[in-house]
Design an enzyme around this catalytic site. Structure first.
Site, PDB file in Angstrom:
ATOM      1  N   SER A 121       0.822  -1.216   0.000  1.00  0.00           N
ATOM      2  CA  SER A 121       0.000   0.000   0.000  1.00  0.00           C
ATOM      3  C   SER A 121       0.846   1.251   0.000  1.00  0.00           C
ATOM      4  O   SER A 121       0.320   2.342  -0.195  1.00  0.00           O
ATOM      5  CB  SER A 121      -0.840   0.062   1.275  1.00  0.00           C
ATOM      6  OG  SER A 121      -1.640  -1.047   1.391  1.00  0.00           O
ATOM      7  N   HIS A 142      -1.223  -2.525  -7.124  1.00  0.00           N
ATOM      8  CA  HIS A 142      -1.892  -2.210  -5.862  1.00  0.00           C
ATOM      9  C   HIS A 142      -3.413  -2.316  -6.017  1.00  0.00           C
ATOM     10  O   HIS A 142      -4.052  -1.414  -6.557  1.00  0.00           O
ATOM     11  CB  HIS A 142      -1.467  -0.801  -5.403  1.00  0.00           C
ATOM     12  CG  HIS A 142      -2.089  -0.383  -4.120  1.00  0.00           C
ATOM     13  ND1 HIS A 142      -2.522   0.901  -3.869  1.00  0.00           N
ATOM     14  CD2 HIS A 142      -2.385  -1.091  -3.002  1.00  0.00           C
ATOM     15  CE1 HIS A 142      -3.031   0.955  -2.663  1.00  0.00           C
ATOM     16  NE2 HIS A 142      -2.967  -0.231  -2.120  1.00  0.00           N
ATOM     17  N   GLU A 154      -3.891   0.441  -8.826  1.00  0.00           N
ATOM     18  CA  GLU A 154      -2.780   1.366  -9.134  1.00  0.00           C
ATOM     19  C   GLU A 154      -1.594   0.544  -9.637  1.00  0.00           C
ATOM     20  O   GLU A 154      -1.230  -0.448  -9.004  1.00  0.00           O
ATOM     21  CB  GLU A 154      -2.341   2.125  -7.874  1.00  0.00           C
ATOM     22  CG  GLU A 154      -3.283   3.228  -7.459  1.00  0.00           C
ATOM     23  CD  GLU A 154      -2.780   3.969  -6.214  1.00  0.00           C
ATOM     24  OE1 GLU A 154      -2.730   5.205  -6.252  1.00  0.00           O
ATOM     25  OE2 GLU A 154      -2.451   3.320  -5.206  1.00  0.00           O
ATOM     26  N   ASN A 192      -3.637   6.096  -1.174  1.00  0.00           N
ATOM     27  CA  ASN A 192      -3.354   6.137   0.262  1.00  0.00           C
ATOM     28  C   ASN A 192      -2.646   7.415   0.699  1.00  0.00           C
ATOM     29  O   ASN A 192      -2.700   7.782   1.874  1.00  0.00           O
ATOM     30  CB  ASN A 192      -2.561   4.899   0.677  1.00  0.00           C
ATOM     31  CG  ASN A 192      -3.463   3.675   0.678  1.00  0.00           C
ATOM     32  OD1 ASN A 192      -4.652   3.778   0.986  1.00  0.00           O
ATOM     33  ND2 ASN A 192      -2.931   2.530   0.310  1.00  0.00           N
TER      34      ASN A 192
HETATM   35  N1  LIG Z   1      -6.106  -3.990   3.846  1.00  0.00           N
HETATM   36  C1  LIG Z   1      -6.213  -3.179   2.819  1.00  0.00           C
HETATM   37  O1  LIG Z   1      -7.189  -2.419   2.708  1.00  0.00           O
HETATM   38  C2  LIG Z   1      -5.169  -3.177   1.735  1.00  0.00           C
HETATM   39  C3  LIG Z   1      -5.460  -2.592   0.508  1.00  0.00           C
HETATM   40  C4  LIG Z   1      -4.497  -2.620  -0.511  1.00  0.00           C
HETATM   41  C5  LIG Z   1      -3.254  -3.213  -0.262  1.00  0.00           C
HETATM   42  N2  LIG Z   1      -2.992  -3.767   0.962  1.00  0.00           N
HETATM   43  C6  LIG Z   1      -1.675  -4.386   1.165  1.00  0.00           C
HETATM   44  O2  LIG Z   1      -1.792  -5.785   0.984  1.00  0.00           O
HETATM   45  C7  LIG Z   1      -0.859  -6.465   1.833  1.00  0.00           C
HETATM   46  C8  LIG Z   1      -1.609  -7.446   2.708  1.00  0.00           C
HETATM   47  O3  LIG Z   1      -2.576  -6.751   3.489  1.00  0.00           O
HETATM   48  P1  LIG Z   1      -3.847  -7.507   4.105  1.00  0.00           P
HETATM   49  O4  LIG Z   1      -4.841  -6.453   4.429  1.00  0.00           O
HETATM   50  O5  LIG Z   1      -4.223  -8.666   3.241  1.00  0.00           O
HETATM   51  O6  LIG Z   1      -3.204  -8.049   5.469  1.00  0.00           O
HETATM   52  P2  LIG Z   1      -3.663  -9.333   6.308  1.00  0.00           P
HETATM   53  O7  LIG Z   1      -3.117  -9.111   7.681  1.00  0.00           O
HETATM   54  O8  LIG Z   1      -5.107  -9.620   6.129  1.00  0.00           O
HETATM   55  O9  LIG Z   1      -2.869 -10.522   5.583  1.00  0.00           O
HETATM   56  C9  LIG Z   1      -1.476 -10.623   5.560  1.00  0.00           C
HETATM   57  C10 LIG Z   1      -1.136 -12.086   5.379  1.00  0.00           C
HETATM   58  O10 LIG Z   1       0.292 -12.180   5.146  1.00  0.00           O
HETATM   59  C11 LIG Z   1       0.704 -13.359   5.762  1.00  0.00           C
HETATM   60  N3  LIG Z   1       2.159 -13.352   5.943  1.00  0.00           N
HETATM   61  C12 LIG Z   1       2.909 -12.691   6.854  1.00  0.00           C
HETATM   62  N4  LIG Z   1       4.211 -13.002   6.671  1.00  0.00           N
HETATM   63  C13 LIG Z   1       4.265 -13.864   5.624  1.00  0.00           C
HETATM   64  C14 LIG Z   1       5.320 -14.559   4.979  1.00  0.00           C
HETATM   65  N5  LIG Z   1       6.582 -14.425   5.372  1.00  0.00           N
HETATM   66  N6  LIG Z   1       5.026 -15.377   3.953  1.00  0.00           N
HETATM   67  C15 LIG Z   1       3.729 -15.511   3.554  1.00  0.00           C
HETATM   68  N7  LIG Z   1       2.686 -14.894   4.119  1.00  0.00           N
HETATM   69  C16 LIG Z   1       2.959 -14.088   5.156  1.00  0.00           C
HETATM   70  C17 LIG Z   1      -0.058 -13.383   7.090  1.00  0.00           C
HETATM   71  O11 LIG Z   1      -0.040 -14.696   7.632  1.00  0.00           O
HETATM   72  C18 LIG Z   1      -1.428 -12.930   6.631  1.00  0.00           C
HETATM   73  O12 LIG Z   1      -2.263 -14.026   6.268  1.00  0.00           O
HETATM   74  C19 LIG Z   1      -0.100  -5.363   2.593  1.00  0.00           C
HETATM   75  O13 LIG Z   1       1.066  -5.047   1.891  1.00  0.00           O
HETATM   76  C20 LIG Z   1      -1.095  -4.220   2.557  1.00  0.00           C
HETATM   77  O14 LIG Z   1      -0.473  -2.963   2.689  1.00  0.00           O
HETATM   78  C21 LIG Z   1      -3.921  -3.777   1.957  1.00  0.00           C
END
Ligand SMILES: NC(=O)c1ccc[n+]([C@@H]2O[C@H](COP(=O)([O-])OP(=O)(O)OC[C@H]3O[C@@H](n4cnc5c(N)ncnc54)[C@H](O)[C@@H]3O)[C@@H](O)[C@H]2O)c1
Length: 293
Positions: A121, A142, A154, A192
């Site tokens: 993000s 993204h 994005e 963001n």
């Molecule tokens: N939440 C949002 O609204 C949003 C929107 C766009 C982008 N993102 C980005 O997407 C990514 C994930 O966010 P999310 O909301 O899905 O988080 P989340 O906490 O729901 O999921 C993250 C997952 O990553 C896993 N993880 C951690 N370390 C790991 C590793 N070494 N190998 C494999 N898996 C691993 C965790 O076990 C978890 O299941 C982040 O970079 C976040 O910034 C989030």
């Protein structure tokens, strides 16, 4: 020139990884879904299955497509099971150390032609790319949350990203029926950079006692026509992710206007990360959810 993507490896089966797996499988790609434990992968697949069932019952998806899409998703419990994919999409926790470790472990296993994308993000695509053996084949893709619903993606080029990578990523994203905006590689990109300071300000408004959770969310829904209040949205994004993005803005742009609100820090330290942990600015163990302040 664009490359052919047939199989996509997704690292991280949380909110975003499962959503990306959903839309990729629905568009006909073979998907391998990896996370740290079998339980997390299973939980991700259960979420996809539930969301697809909802799409079928609301008439947005044929049941045949649901079955075919689910059959295209394979759990991967080891990183080497991703060795033959054409595109990796990294959607693990928003922490640069975590992501760097994933790329270090993953790169030697992959086909040298494979592309790597991060769904970060906020983190620098150029810096993440530099941790890999293929900065020219690395890009930011993204997606927005929830991925099956939100139209925007994005695309972010790192300094070394080649046109081939950009065009392949563009045609992949277009095949998912998403609309692309191109953002330059600066902290938190476009969405963001604008959204998170607004959410952080809403948390300051709560912290300083200007309004309650309910007052702040109602004010922005009815007074600014936002579909969701900013604190409700923060819980939806995940408060750990919100804090990481504010830290990246604060450090990356070296401007005090991005200082993360201490109340946001406190919620994250408490493990109250929003909907995904059952409690954040609202307590989701109650139905309907109850404000926690
Ligand atoms: N939440 C949002 O609204 C949003 C929107 C766009 C982008 N993102 C980005 O997407 C990514 C994930 O966010 P999310 O909301 O899905 O988080 P989340 O906490 O729901 O999921 C993250 C997952 O990553 C896993 N993880 C951690 N370390 C790991 C590793 N070494 N190998 C494999 N898996 C691993 C965790 O076990 C978890 O299941 C982040 O970079 C976040 O910034 C989030």
């Amino acid at each position: 020139m664009t490359g052919k993507i047939e199989t996509v490896g997704i690292v991280g089966a949380g909110q975003m990884g499962s959503g990306i797996a959903h839309v990729a499988a629905q568009a006909g790609y073979k998907v391998k879904l990896y996370d740290l434990s079998e339980d997390r992968i299973e939980a991700g697949i259960a979420t996809i299955s539930g969301n697809m069932a909802r799409q079928v019952s609301s008439g947005k998806m044929e049941d045949k497509l649901r079955q075919e899409s689910l059959s295209r998703i394979t759990p991967a419990t080891r990183l080497d099971e991703l060795a033959d994919v054409d595109l990796i999409i990294e959607a693990a926790t928003e922490d640069e150390t975590v992501k760097r470790k994933i790329f270090t472990q993953l790169c030697p296993l992959l086909n040298p032609e494979a592309l790597i994308a991060s769904n970060t993000s906020s983190l620098s695509i150029t810096r993440l790319a530099a941790q890999t053996d293929r900065a020219e084949r690395f890009i930011g893709i993204h997606f927005m949350n929830p991925v099956p619903v939100m139209k925007l993606v994005e695309l972010v080029r790192g300094i070394a990203t080649e046109d081939y990578t950009f065009e392949t990523a563009r045609s992949f994203v277009e095949s998912l029926d998403k609309t692309i905006t191109v953002a330059e590689d600066f902290p938190a990109f476009i969405v963001n950079r604008i959204l998170l300071p607004m959410i952080n300000e809403a948390i300051y408004t709560l912290y300083e006692g200007v309004g309650s959770v309910d007052a702040i969310d109602t004010a922005m829904k009815l007074g600014a026509n936002h579909p969701m209040g900013p604190l409700q949205l923060a819980d939806f994004i995940g408060l750990d992710t919100c804090l990481s993005i504010m830290q990246v803005l604060y450090e990356g742009l070296a401007d005090s206007k991005y200082r993360p609100c201490p109340l946001l820090v406190k919620y994250v330290e408490a493990g109250w990360l929003g909907r995904k942990t059952g409690r954040g600015f609202y307590d989701y163990r109650e139905d309907p959810p109850v404000p926690t302040r």
